[in-house]
Design a protein around this motif. Sequence first.
Motif, PDB file in Angstrom:
ATOM      1  N   ILE A  67       0.724  -1.320  -0.036  1.00  0.00           N
ATOM      2  CA  ILE A  67       0.138  -0.051   0.305  1.00  0.00           C
ATOM      3  C   ILE A  67       0.681   1.368  -0.108  1.00  0.00           C
ATOM      4  O   ILE A  67       0.442   2.327  -0.676  1.00  0.00           O
ATOM      5  CB  ILE A  67      -1.101  -0.005   1.247  1.00  0.00           C
ATOM      6  N   SER A  68       1.898   1.447   0.786  1.00  0.00           N
ATOM      7  CA  SER A  68       2.597   2.384   0.763  1.00  0.00           C
ATOM      8  C   SER A  68       3.437   2.653  -0.596  1.00  0.00           C
ATOM      9  O   SER A  68       3.619   3.828  -1.172  1.00  0.00           O
ATOM     10  CB  SER A  68       3.921   2.193   1.931  1.00  0.00           C
ATOM     11  N   ASP A  69       3.821   1.592  -1.332  1.00  0.00           N
ATOM     12  CA  ASP A  69       4.518   1.555  -2.626  1.00  0.00           C
ATOM     13  C   ASP A  69       3.433   2.162  -3.628  1.00  0.00           C
ATOM     14  O   ASP A  69       3.878   2.891  -4.359  1.00  0.00           O
ATOM     15  CB  ASP A  69       4.836   0.205  -2.997  1.00  0.00           C
ATOM     16  N   LEU A  70       2.052   1.992  -3.577  1.00  0.00           N
ATOM     17  CA  LEU A  70       1.166   2.635  -4.156  1.00  0.00           C
ATOM     18  C   LEU A  70       1.077   3.682  -4.163  1.00  0.00           C
ATOM     19  O   LEU A  70       1.067   4.339  -5.140  1.00  0.00           O
ATOM     20  CB  LEU A  70      -0.045   1.639  -3.792  1.00  0.00           C
ATOM     21  N   ILE A  71       1.174   4.339  -2.823  1.00  0.00           N
ATOM     22  CA  ILE A  71       1.283   5.795  -2.774  1.00  0.00           C
ATOM     23  C   ILE A  71       2.295   6.347  -3.274  1.00  0.00           C
ATOM     24  O   ILE A  71       2.427   7.508  -3.941  1.00  0.00           O
ATOM     25  CB  ILE A  71       0.843   6.391  -1.272  1.00  0.00           C
ATOM     26  N   ASP A  72       3.568   5.873  -2.772  1.00  0.00           N
ATOM     27  CA  ASP A  72       4.846   6.193  -3.144  1.00  0.00           C
ATOM     28  C   ASP A  72       5.053   6.329  -4.619  1.00  0.00           C
ATOM     29  O   ASP A  72       5.485   7.621  -5.363  1.00  0.00           O
ATOM     30  CB  ASP A  72       5.944   5.663  -2.645  1.00  0.00           C
ATOM     31  N   THR A  73       4.543   5.409  -5.338  1.00  0.00           N
ATOM     32  CA  THR A  73       4.630   5.451  -6.899  1.00  0.00           C
ATOM     33  C   THR A  73       3.955   6.422  -7.524  1.00  0.00           C
ATOM     34  O   THR A  73       4.244   7.137  -8.090  1.00  0.00           O
ATOM     35  CB  THR A  73       4.283   3.986  -7.373  1.00  0.00           C
ATOM     36  N   ALA A  74       2.587   6.692  -7.040  1.00  0.00           N
ATOM     37  CA  ALA A  74       1.763   7.715  -7.272  1.00  0.00           C
ATOM     38  C   ALA A  74       2.429   9.133  -7.252  1.00  0.00           C
ATOM     39  O   ALA A  74       2.433   9.838  -8.115  1.00  0.00           O
ATOM     40  CB  ALA A  74       0.587   7.755  -6.956  1.00  0.00           C
ATOM     41  N   VAL A  75       2.991   9.367  -5.965  1.00  0.00           N
ATOM     42  CA  VAL A  75       3.524  10.680  -5.651  1.00  0.00           C
ATOM     43  C   VAL A  75       5.034  10.884  -6.600  1.00  0.00           C
ATOM     44  O   VAL A  75       5.045  11.831  -7.097  1.00  0.00           O
ATOM     45  CB  VAL A  75       3.984  10.641  -4.077  1.00  0.00           C
ATOM     46  N   GLU A  76       5.662   9.787  -6.922  1.00  0.00           N
ATOM     47  CA  GLU A  76       6.980  10.133  -7.800  1.00  0.00           C
ATOM     48  C   GLU A  76       6.631  10.303  -9.415  1.00  0.00           C
ATOM     49  O   GLU A  76       7.064  11.104  -9.615  1.00  0.00           O
ATOM     50  CB  GLU A  76       7.639   8.772  -7.658  1.00  0.00           C
ATOM     51  N   ARG A  77       5.543   9.474  -9.593  1.00  0.00           N
ATOM     52  CA  ARG A  77       5.020   9.684 -10.990  1.00  0.00           C
ATOM     53  C   ARG A  77       4.484  11.065 -11.207  1.00  0.00           C
ATOM     54  O   ARG A  77       4.559  11.452 -12.327  1.00  0.00           O
ATOM     55  CB  ARG A  77       4.344   8.731 -11.673  1.00  0.00           C
ATOM     56  N   PHE A  78       3.605  11.672 -10.354  1.00  0.00           N
ATOM     57  CA  PHE A  78       2.963  12.706 -10.538  1.00  0.00           C
ATOM     58  C   PHE A  78       3.077  14.145  -9.764  1.00  0.00           C
ATOM     59  O   PHE A  78       2.816  15.015  -9.836  1.00  0.00           O
ATOM     60  CB  PHE A  78       1.336  12.473 -10.237  1.00  0.00           C
ATOM     61  N   GLY A  79       4.076  13.704  -9.001  1.00  0.00           N
ATOM     62  CA  GLY A  79       4.618  14.843  -8.033  1.00  0.00           C
ATOM     63  C   GLY A  79       3.716  14.985  -6.790  1.00  0.00           C
ATOM     64  O   GLY A  79       3.818  16.021  -5.692  1.00  0.00           O
ATOM     65  N   GLY A  80       2.698  14.257  -6.706  1.00  0.00           N
ATOM     66  CA  GLY A  80       1.633  14.419  -5.407  1.00  0.00           C
ATOM     67  C   GLY A  80       0.345  13.752  -5.780  1.00  0.00           C
ATOM     68  O   GLY A  80       0.206  13.235  -7.112  1.00  0.00           O
ATOM     69  N   VAL A  81      -0.326  13.648  -4.920  1.00  0.00           N
ATOM     70  CA  VAL A  81      -1.714  12.970  -5.039  1.00  0.00           C
ATOM     71  C   VAL A  81      -2.706  13.851  -4.328  1.00  0.00           C
ATOM     72  O   VAL A  81      -2.761  14.440  -3.271  1.00  0.00           O
ATOM     73  CB  VAL A  81      -1.894  11.805  -4.096  1.00  0.00           C
ATOM     74  N   ASP A  82      -3.766  14.201  -5.036  1.00  0.00           N
ATOM     75  CA  ASP A  82      -4.691  15.039  -4.816  1.00  0.00           C
ATOM     76  C   ASP A  82      -5.744  14.735  -4.140  1.00  0.00           C
ATOM     77  O   ASP A  82      -6.390  15.149  -3.365  1.00  0.00           O
ATOM     78  CB  ASP A  82      -5.203  16.011  -6.140  1.00  0.00           C
TER      79      ASP A  82
END
Length: 257
Positions: A67-82
């Motif tokens: 789950i942490s990797d899911l969020i970390d991957t999204a942040v890395e790819r897009f610069g953040g999660v809205d």
Amino acid sequence: MKTVVVTGSTSGIGLAIAEAFAEKANNLVLNGFGEGSEINAIVERLRSISKADVFHHPADMTKPKEISDLIDTAVERFGGVDVVVNNAGIQHVERIEDFPIEKWDQIIAINLSSAFHTMRAVIPSMKERKNGRIINIASAHGLVASPFKCAYVAAKHGILGLTKTAALELAEMGITVNAICPGYVLTPLVEKQIRDTAKARGMSEEHVQKEVILKAQPTREFVQASEVAALAIYLAGNEACQVTGTHISIDGGWTAA
């Protein structure tokens, strides 16, 4: 353009929510089980709708590291999660004394603990940006109980408590946290529940659908997944900036009494 993570989004309510955000031209991170070809088809379809980036992360929602990797991957790819929509969920119907311990643990992990783990992972980056929307898909069963659903009911009640606590902690950070409480939506999860309830109660599936499932909803109609998705879109928007720490029911009048 926003970046939106929706867990449990390869079918049912989660997929409908992902589709609604795609129509708003958002980047999307999907999550959920399924055949690889089916998931690829969903990704390509939503990418064509959104004209933005869409990808699937295969995190097992019972595993905090994934789950942490899911969020970390999204942040890395897009610069953040809205926006994070915690939708992943499973169900099992059985009497308490016969309820399999492993099913209890699995339901609590996926329906409740996974929301905590996604929130724990995403909140720091939302705080840095002073903006964010967390939407937890609870249930009418977060407000009322039904027999034979001890783990599901316990988890959904827990989701409402988690929602309120997080909203209070984040109230001055530009981050809202809310829960949606749908009634019965005819998803694969509910279809399985109808079969399981029929078995547990010794009834026909048709009788369960009419006299057990829809009897709970005064409108006698299933909630549409698209209606839940529209509510999620509202909660993710600027118009809902003062809506936080609450639940919104969409249940055909189930919890009115």
